[in-house]
Every structure is written in C-alpha cells, then in structure tokens.
Design a protein around this motif. Structure first.
Motif, PDB file in Angstrom:
ATOM      1  N   ASP A 270      -4.252   3.335 -10.545  1.00  0.00           N
ATOM      2  CA  ASP A 270      -4.674   2.106  -9.856  1.00  0.00           C
ATOM      3  C   ASP A 270      -4.849   1.013 -10.910  1.00  0.00           C
ATOM      4  O   ASP A 270      -5.146   1.294 -12.067  1.00  0.00           O
ATOM      5  CB  ASP A 270      -5.993   2.321  -9.095  1.00  0.00           C
ATOM      6  CG  ASP A 270      -6.148   1.366  -7.930  1.00  0.00           C
ATOM      7  OD1 ASP A 270      -6.064   1.821  -6.767  1.00  0.00           O
ATOM      8  OD2 ASP A 270      -6.342   0.147  -8.170  1.00  0.00           O
TER       9      ASP A 270
ATOM     10  N   LEU B   5      -4.890  -0.359   9.812  1.00  0.00           N
ATOM     11  CA  LEU B   5      -5.934   0.593   9.407  1.00  0.00           C
ATOM     12  C   LEU B   5      -7.222  -0.125   9.026  1.00  0.00           C
ATOM     13  O   LEU B   5      -7.185  -1.272   8.589  1.00  0.00           O
ATOM     14  CB  LEU B   5      -5.478   1.391   8.178  1.00  0.00           C
ATOM     15  CG  LEU B   5      -4.130   2.082   8.232  1.00  0.00           C
ATOM     16  CD1 LEU B   5      -3.853   2.748   6.885  1.00  0.00           C
ATOM     17  CD2 LEU B   5      -4.087   3.108   9.352  1.00  0.00           C
TER      18      LEU B   5
ATOM     19  N   ASN C  71       2.426   4.054  -3.327  1.00  0.00           N
ATOM     20  CA  ASN C  71       1.603   3.576  -2.211  1.00  0.00           C
ATOM     21  C   ASN C  71       0.909   2.245  -2.480  1.00  0.00           C
ATOM     22  O   ASN C  71       0.575   1.524  -1.549  1.00  0.00           O
ATOM     23  CB  ASN C  71       0.569   4.681  -1.899  1.00  0.00           C
ATOM     24  CG  ASN C  71      -0.539   4.188  -1.021  1.00  0.00           C
ATOM     25  OD1 ASN C  71      -0.327   3.941   0.170  1.00  0.00           O
ATOM     26  ND2 ASN C  71      -1.716   3.986  -1.592  1.00  0.00           N
TER      27      ASN C  71
ATOM     28  N   TYR D 108       4.699 -10.493   2.917  1.00  0.00           N
ATOM     29  CA  TYR D 108       4.337  -9.081   3.095  1.00  0.00           C
ATOM     30  C   TYR D 108       5.364  -8.366   3.977  1.00  0.00           C
ATOM     31  O   TYR D 108       5.863  -7.304   3.626  1.00  0.00           O
ATOM     32  CB  TYR D 108       2.940  -8.994   3.724  1.00  0.00           C
ATOM     33  CG  TYR D 108       2.435  -7.590   3.913  1.00  0.00           C
ATOM     34  CD1 TYR D 108       1.933  -6.861   2.831  1.00  0.00           C
ATOM     35  CD2 TYR D 108       2.456  -6.977   5.164  1.00  0.00           C
ATOM     36  CE1 TYR D 108       1.471  -5.568   2.997  1.00  0.00           C
ATOM     37  CE2 TYR D 108       1.986  -5.688   5.333  1.00  0.00           C
ATOM     38  CZ  TYR D 108       1.497  -4.986   4.251  1.00  0.00           C
ATOM     39  OH  TYR D 108       1.033  -3.703   4.408  1.00  0.00           O
TER      40      TYR D 108
ATOM     41  N   THR E  76      -8.899  -0.406   6.406  1.00  0.00           N
ATOM     42  CA  THR E  76      -9.052  -0.358   4.942  1.00  0.00           C
ATOM     43  C   THR E  76      -9.295  -1.781   4.450  1.00  0.00           C
ATOM     44  O   THR E  76      -9.016  -2.742   5.179  1.00  0.00           O
ATOM     45  CB  THR E  76      -7.790   0.200   4.256  1.00  0.00           C
ATOM     46  OG1 THR E  76      -6.721  -0.732   4.474  1.00  0.00           O
ATOM     47  CG2 THR E  76      -7.393   1.562   4.787  1.00  0.00           C
TER      48      THR E  76
ATOM     49  N   SER F 151      -8.438   3.363  -3.513  1.00  0.00           N
ATOM     50  CA  SER F 151      -8.956   2.867  -2.228  1.00  0.00           C
ATOM     51  C   SER F 151      -8.049   3.301  -1.082  1.00  0.00           C
ATOM     52  O   SER F 151      -6.898   3.684  -1.299  1.00  0.00           O
ATOM     53  CB  SER F 151      -9.023   1.328  -2.291  1.00  0.00           C
ATOM     54  OG  SER F 151      -9.409   0.767  -1.063  1.00  0.00           O
TER      55      SER F 151
ATOM     56  N   ILE G 284      -5.611   4.403   1.716  1.00  0.00           N
ATOM     57  CA  ILE G 284      -4.657   5.512   1.868  1.00  0.00           C
ATOM     58  C   ILE G 284      -4.541   6.321   0.575  1.00  0.00           C
ATOM     59  O   ILE G 284      -4.474   7.552   0.591  1.00  0.00           O
ATOM     60  CB  ILE G 284      -3.257   4.959   2.251  1.00  0.00           C
ATOM     61  CG1 ILE G 284      -3.298   4.251   3.600  1.00  0.00           C
ATOM     62  CG2 ILE G 284      -2.221   6.082   2.269  1.00  0.00           C
ATOM     63  CD1 ILE G 284      -2.019   3.465   3.918  1.00  0.00           C
TER      64      ILE G 284
HETATM   65  P1  NAD Z   1      -6.335  -0.828  -0.109  1.00  0.00           P
HETATM   66  O1  NAD Z   1      -6.485  -2.251  -0.455  1.00  0.00           O
HETATM   67  O2  NAD Z   1      -7.479  -0.081   0.487  1.00  0.00           O
HETATM   68  O3  NAD Z   1      -5.823  -0.007  -1.385  1.00  0.00           O
HETATM   69  C1  NAD Z   1      -4.778  -0.476  -2.189  1.00  0.00           C
HETATM   70  C2  NAD Z   1      -5.016  -0.027  -3.630  1.00  0.00           C
HETATM   71  O4  NAD Z   1      -3.875  -0.455  -4.408  1.00  0.00           O
HETATM   72  C3  NAD Z   1      -6.254  -0.671  -4.261  1.00  0.00           C
HETATM   73  O5  NAD Z   1      -7.063   0.316  -4.866  1.00  0.00           O
HETATM   74  C4  NAD Z   1      -5.680  -1.626  -5.292  1.00  0.00           C
HETATM   75  O6  NAD Z   1      -6.501  -1.794  -6.454  1.00  0.00           O
HETATM   76  C5  NAD Z   1      -4.357  -0.952  -5.647  1.00  0.00           C
HETATM   77  N1  NAD Z   1      -3.394  -1.901  -6.209  1.00  0.00           N
HETATM   78  C6  NAD Z   1      -3.133  -3.177  -5.803  1.00  0.00           C
HETATM   79  N2  NAD Z   1      -2.227  -3.741  -6.603  1.00  0.00           N
HETATM   80  C7  NAD Z   1      -1.891  -2.817  -7.541  1.00  0.00           C
HETATM   81  C8  NAD Z   1      -1.007  -2.822  -8.649  1.00  0.00           C
HETATM   82  N3  NAD Z   1      -0.295  -3.912  -8.960  1.00  0.00           N
HETATM   83  N4  NAD Z   1      -0.898  -1.698  -9.390  1.00  0.00           N
HETATM   84  C9  NAD Z   1      -1.631  -0.595  -9.093  1.00  0.00           C
HETATM   85  N5  NAD Z   1      -2.500  -0.542  -8.068  1.00  0.00           N
HETATM   86  C10 NAD Z   1      -2.631  -1.640  -7.301  1.00  0.00           C
HETATM   87  O7  NAD Z   1      -5.069  -0.786   0.867  1.00  0.00           O
HETATM   88  P2  NAD Z   1      -4.469   0.324   1.827  1.00  0.00           P
HETATM   89  O8  NAD Z   1      -4.657  -0.134   3.217  1.00  0.00           O
HETATM   90  O9  NAD Z   1      -4.879   1.697   1.436  1.00  0.00           O
HETATM   91  O10 NAD Z   1      -2.925   0.091   1.496  1.00  0.00           O
HETATM   92  C11 NAD Z   1      -2.115   1.045   0.843  1.00  0.00           C
HETATM   93  C12 NAD Z   1      -0.682   0.771   1.227  1.00  0.00           C
HETATM   94  O11 NAD Z   1      -0.544   0.844   2.649  1.00  0.00           O
HETATM   95  C13 NAD Z   1      -0.171  -0.613   0.832  1.00  0.00           C
HETATM   96  O12 NAD Z   1       1.153  -0.519   0.348  1.00  0.00           O
HETATM   97  C14 NAD Z   1      -0.204  -1.365   2.140  1.00  0.00           C
HETATM   98  O13 NAD Z   1       0.707  -2.442   2.164  1.00  0.00           O
HETATM   99  C15 NAD Z   1       0.149  -0.294   3.122  1.00  0.00           C
HETATM  100  N6  NAD Z   1      -0.228  -0.535   4.513  1.00  0.00           N
HETATM  101  C16 NAD Z   1      -1.522  -0.743   4.864  1.00  0.00           C
HETATM  102  C17 NAD Z   1      -1.832  -0.993   6.193  1.00  0.00           C
HETATM  103  C18 NAD Z   1      -3.235  -1.278   6.630  1.00  0.00           C
HETATM  104  O14 NAD Z   1      -3.451  -1.663   7.789  1.00  0.00           O
HETATM  105  N7  NAD Z   1      -4.233  -1.119   5.794  1.00  0.00           N
HETATM  106  C19 NAD Z   1      -0.828  -0.988   7.174  1.00  0.00           C
HETATM  107  C20 NAD Z   1       0.476  -0.754   6.773  1.00  0.00           C
HETATM  108  C21 NAD Z   1       0.775  -0.527   5.440  1.00  0.00           C
END
Ligand code: NAD
Length: 266
Positions: free
Chosen positions: A38, A203, A93, A170, A205, A17, A19
């Motif tokens: 994942d 983002l 990630n 977080y 997401t 999902s 990023i």
């Molecule tokens: P997302 O929820 O779209 O994707 C995250 C993915 O990680 C999911 O597919 C989920 O199943 C997987 N996941 C969760 N726990 C897991 C585990 N224990 N083992 C393996 N996979 C696991 O989120 P995203 O927005 O793409 O976030 C990706 C990264 O970016 C994260 O580390 C998040 O903290 C960081 N981030 C996101 C944002 C934002 O605004 N979305 C901002 C800053 C940082």
C-alpha cells in the motif's frame, strides 16, 4: 482441511483498506503467505499486524509502494520472490476515485492523469512484473505448485454500465482495466497464467463513502441497488479468493461481477 491457498504466495495491492484489507485477511486464513502493498505505510503495517495476530501459521511482509511507479512495482514483486521464492497470485487491486467533480466538461487534466496513472498504469506494471515472476515459479507437484499463476485486476461495475454520477476518468480507467485484462489473458493463457477482472458494485469502503459524502448522494445511488444495500468489502474478497484459487482453474479473461445484481438491472 488444507486452506484453498495452502503453499501459495500472493501479492495484494491496496492491502491497507477496504477490499485489499479483507482479501489479505481471507487469503491468510486460507493459508497463503502474502506480500502486503500500500502507498499508506501505517495502513499496511496495521494489516500486517492483524495477520500476525490472527494467522500465526502464515507469513506476511508489509511493503510501502506506489503502484503508479514502475520501479516500485518491479521492486515489490522482487521483494516477494526474495522472501517466499515464488509468486502464485497477483491481486492488482489498488485504485482511486477522485472525490472532486470529474466530468467531461470540468474535470482537470491532473485528475485524469492521476487516476489513469494509478488505476491503469498501476495494473499494467503489476501484470508485467507478475507475469515475468510467474514464468519462473518452481514446480512442486506434492504441494500442487506449478509455473504460472493467477492475476486478478480490480475493475468496477461502472466499466460495464456508465455511471450517472460524474466520474469520467474513473469510469474510463476501469474500462481500460477490463480490456487490458482480456488481451493479457489471451496472450498468456498457454503459459498457465490466468488473468481475470473482478467488478465490484458499490461498497461501504472509504473510496466510495468519501465520494457519496452526503445522505442525498447515498440515497440516490441506493435507488439503483437491487438488494437495497451497499456491498461489504469481504463479499468482494470472497470472489477474489475464488479467482485466486484453483477452484477457478478454467477461468481466464472474464469480468467477474460481485455487484449485488446492479449490472443486470434496468
Ligand atoms: P479503499 O480506498 O478502501 O482502499 C484502497 C487502498 O488503495 C487504500 O489503502 C489506498 O491507500 C491504496 N492506494 C491508493 N493509491 C495507491 C497507490 N498509488 N499505490 C498503492 N496503494 C494505493 O478502496 P476500495 O473500495 O477497497 O477499492 C479497492 C479497489 O476496488 C479500487 O481499485 C477501486 O477502484 C475498486 N472498486 C471499489 C468500489 C467501491 O464501491 N468501493 C466499487 C468498484 C470498484
């Protein structure tokens, strides 16, 4: 023209999902063979199928694993090396932001522990087993392949600023990612292993949209966004590609911001 990750092997966590999904597609487009990891088996299979359809010249393997479990992380790195013979890029990630209230006064210990286990311990394990694998990488000068590699850890803009919304565990977890990354980068710089953080802004997401689950919450966050919009996952994936590729060969230990200017605004 050869892709920027031609002949390289990447492992991306959270590949189902956001990023992780966009980075998987972009890295494949740039020629990398990829281990897709994942905890959500269906999501990672979907990414695997998309890569097979769009980029038949590269190979990917789907791996269902939980990054907070050391044995899972050890196994996923081993499976990658078994399948492709090396590991050049590790993108730690995967992460969670618990959608329940998470502030100092009422957050529960289980939310704190869950967040730390995935967001911090998961990155630690990922770095540990990637470093061990990257030390063993065979060299092939004709293909530009060396020992060492590039590790990218996803932090967040909240690690640089402090959020006004309640997300204490977080924020603390992402601060830990930044400091851990800096120290590992210094310790392993002379082995040719570059380790950088990427700090995304807010983002569109599922992770953030589940948290900002009302229009009022979204509007409140929007006030602080200099560009007047949430970012797209692909915009962060492009930053990750830069850190993954040799284009960033003199960068290590940095906090690479892809946040639409948020952390520079007052
Ligand atoms: P997302 O929820 O779209 O994707 C995250 C993915 O990680 C999911 O597919 C989920 O199943 C997987 N996941 C969760 N726990 C897991 C585990 N224990 N083992 C393996 N996979 C696991 O989120 P995203 O927005 O793409 O976030 C990706 C990264 O970016 C994260 O580390 C998040 O903290 C960081 N981030 C996101 C944002 C934002 O605004 N979305 C901002 C800053 C940082």
């Amino acid at each position: 023209m050869p892709g920027r990750l031609q002949h390289k092997v990447a492992l991306i966590t959270g590949a189902g999902s956001g990023i992780g999904l966009e980075s998987s597609l972009l890295f494949a487009q740039e020629g990398a063979n990829i281990a897709l990891v994942d905890v959500n088996a269906q999501a990672v299979e979907r990414t695997h199928k998309l890569i097979a359809e769009r980029y038949p010249n590269v190979k990917s393997i789907p791996i269902t694993a939980d990054v907070s479990k050391e044995q899972n992380v050890k196994d996923m790195v081993q499976k990658t090396v078994d399948a492709f013979g090396r590991l050049d890029v590790m993108f730690n990630n995967a992460g969670i932001m618990h959608p329940e209230d998470d502030n100092a006064l009422n957050t529960e210990e289980r939310i704190w522990d869950l967040t730390m286990n995935i967001n911090v311990k998961g990155v630690w394990w990922g770095c540990k087993y990637a470093i061990l694998a990257m030390r063993q990488n065979p060299t092939d000068e004709s293909k530009g392949l060396h020992t060492g590699g590039s590790i990218i850890n996803t932090a967040s803009f909240v690690a640089l600023m402090g959020a006004a919304t309640p997300q204490l565990a977080y924020t603390a977890s992402k601060g830990a990612v930044l400091s851990m990354t800096r120290e590992l980068a210094m310790v392993h710089a002379r082995e040719g292993i570059r380790i950088n953080s990427i700090c995304p802004g807010p983002l569109k997401t599922p992770l953030l949209m589940d948290f900002l689950n009302t229009q009022e919450k979204k509007d409140r966050r929007m006030v602080h966004l200099p560009m007047g919009r949430f970012g797209e996952a692909i915009e962060v994936a492009r930053g990750a590609l830069f850190l993954a590729s040799d284009d960033s060969s003199y960068m290590t230990g940095t906090d690479f911001k892809v946040d639409g200017g948020l952390s520079s605004c007052y």
